[in-house]
Enzyme design. Structure first.
Site, PDB file in Angstrom:
ATOM      1  N   SER A   1      -6.031  -2.765   0.912  1.00 49.39           N
ATOM      2  CA  SER A   1      -6.305  -2.190  -0.409  1.00 49.39           C
ATOM      3  C   SER A   1      -6.661  -3.243  -1.449  1.00 49.39           C
ATOM      4  O   SER A   1      -6.406  -3.082  -2.637  1.00 49.39           O
ATOM      5  CB  SER A   1      -5.110  -1.356  -0.891  1.00 49.39           C
ATOM      6  OG  SER A   1      -4.903  -0.266  -0.024  1.00 49.39           O
TER       7      SER A   1
ATOM      8  N   SER B   1     -11.546   9.788   0.448  1.00 49.84           N
ATOM      9  CA  SER B   1     -11.693   8.450   1.012  1.00 49.84           C
ATOM     10  C   SER B   1     -12.936   8.388   1.898  1.00 49.84           C
ATOM     11  O   SER B   1     -13.433   9.409   2.377  1.00 49.84           O
ATOM     12  CB  SER B   1     -10.452   8.086   1.843  1.00 49.84           C
ATOM     13  OG  SER B   1      -9.295   8.036   1.041  1.00 49.84           O
TER      14      SER B   1
ATOM     15  N   GLU C   1       0.804  -1.220   0.000  1.00 53.65           N
ATOM     16  CA  GLU C   1       0.000   0.000   0.000  1.00 53.65           C
ATOM     17  C   GLU C   1       0.841   1.276   0.000  1.00 53.65           C
ATOM     18  O   GLU C   1       0.303   2.367   0.209  1.00 53.65           O
ATOM     19  CB  GLU C   1      -0.933   0.018   1.218  1.00 53.65           C
ATOM     20  CG  GLU C   1      -1.991  -1.060   1.231  1.00 53.65           C
ATOM     21  CD  GLU C   1      -1.548  -2.319   1.963  1.00 53.65           C
ATOM     22  OE1 GLU C   1      -2.410  -3.019   2.504  1.00 53.65           O
ATOM     23  OE2 GLU C   1      -0.329  -2.616   1.988  1.00 53.65           O
TER      24      GLU C   1
END
Length: 378
Positions: A205, A352, A16
């Site tokens: 992720s 996000s 990530e």
């Protein structure tokens, strides 16, 4: 009032890495510089800590390029002196060490192993440096989806049915094809219903996640386990849940605070309307702007939304959460709510889910960052 000096850690050794860079860029661009003096400290993919590298404030995914912390001409290595605590941050300049000054707190904007898993948290605990986010236990347990489920189930919180495999026991030379029948037998013994989701236990992720749809296909199952094993030897096979994925942002900025919970949000996968059998993979999250959008609050009855908030707070408490976490749930057609996973340092870009959920609940992005930092200052 003097500004508090905050080390913002980003990058790291995990898959990530680029998402951490983007999250840190958002934090650095939004942080209240009247209150705080941020000190960006990047961590390269091989674990070197540096200052004065490329300015992360300019990074984004708009051009499709994944940002990376690299050693540049002006970079200096960061050296830590654990015994000096908040005064133990130095930059190496030749044979000399230059103090980075007194550090009031650290904001570890790190995703995945070597950052979100309790390792950095343990280091900062040893240095007696305040830091944003969950402690060692919660960070480690929530990084490992297997142990997250163990803790949640012990607290009476429903989780998706599944099994955990040790991929070290399988034959890598055949890419686990020779183990397919055994893996399938374990799935059948657990009475798991298809589709299945095969995922590494300690990754984020959506790296290494595969949807398996063909019941009884040992080769497909073995290939999915092999793909997940590239990211972790501990592999989960979970029964796909018929339901909506509803995410909740939890905040407990000060130690001992009762968890505050945002309105739950939903990632709407837009291509499902086009008949695309889509799930929320890496591209849907980060690189394909047309693949999904966020809705907060989710389009559910208020009673259901309140129950999701209650379960999210209960799950956060069950894993000994602190600071922040995003609790991901499933809401089934018959109204059952179960927790899928808990992210102790969720994606923190301005778009996000975690920041957007708080913004929709009345806490803007910059104020959220301020609350998280001020909650742990001494």
């Amino acid at each position: 009032m003097s500004k508090k000096r905050i080390v913002v850690l980003y990058g790291g050794r995990a898959d990530e890495h680029p998402i951490s860079c983007i999250s840190a860029a958002s934090v650095l661009n939004a942080i209240d510089t009247d209150r705080f003096e941020p000190i960006p400290v990047g961590i390269t993919k091989d674990g070197k800590w540096i200052v004065n590298g490329e300015d992360p404030r300019g990074w984004s995914l708009d051009n499709g390029v994944m940002p990376e912390v690299t050693i540049t001409e002006g970079s200096k290595m960061v050296v830590l002196d654990v015994a000096l605590g908040q005064d133990g941050f130095f930059a190496q300049n030749g044979n000399e060490l230059e103090s980075l000054g007194h550090v009031d707190a650290v904001f570890p904007v790190l995703h995945g192993p070597y950052g979100e898993d309790g390792t950095v948290q343990g280091l900062l605990e040893m240095m007696d440096v305040p830091y944003v986010g969950c402690g060692v236990l919660a960070s480690a347990a929530c990084m490992d989806k297997h142990y997250t489920k163990v803790l949640l189930a012990a607290a009476g919180i429903p989780v998706a049915p599944g099994i955990t495999l040790d991929a070290r026991e399988f034959d890598a030379a055949t890419e686990f094809a020779s183990n397919g029948a055994d893996i399938l037998a374990q799935v059948q013994a657990a009475s798991l219903k298809y589709p299945l989701f095969v995922k590494p236990s300690r990754a984020g992720s959506s790296f290494g996640v595969t949807k398996v749809e063909h019941e009884g296909d040992a080769a497909e199952l073995a290939a999915a386990v092999y793909e997940a094993s590239k990211h972790d030897w501990r592999v989960l096979i979970e029964q796909g849940i018929e339901g909506r994925e509803i995410e909740c942002a939890v905040l407990a900025a000060k130690p001992g605070d009762k968890p505050r919970v945002s309105w739950p949000g939903e990632i709407v996968l837009d291509r499902r309307n086009e008949g695309d059998d889509q799930f929320y993979d890496f591209d849907s999250k980060y690189t394909d702007a047309q693949a999904s959008h966020v809705e907060v609050p989710a389009n559910l009855p208020k009673e259901t939304l309140e129950r999701v908030r209650e379960i999210a707070a209960k799950g956060f408490t069950a894993v000994d959460g602190a600071g922040l976490s995003r609790v991901d749930t499933f809401v089934t057609p018959d109204g059952e709510i179960m927790i899928n996973e808990i992210n102790t340092m969720p994606g923190f870009t301005s778009i996000s889910m975690y920041p957007k959920a708080w913004d929709a609940t009345g806490l803007p992005y910059t104020d959220l960052i301020t609350d998280l930092i001020e909650g742990i200052l001494r």
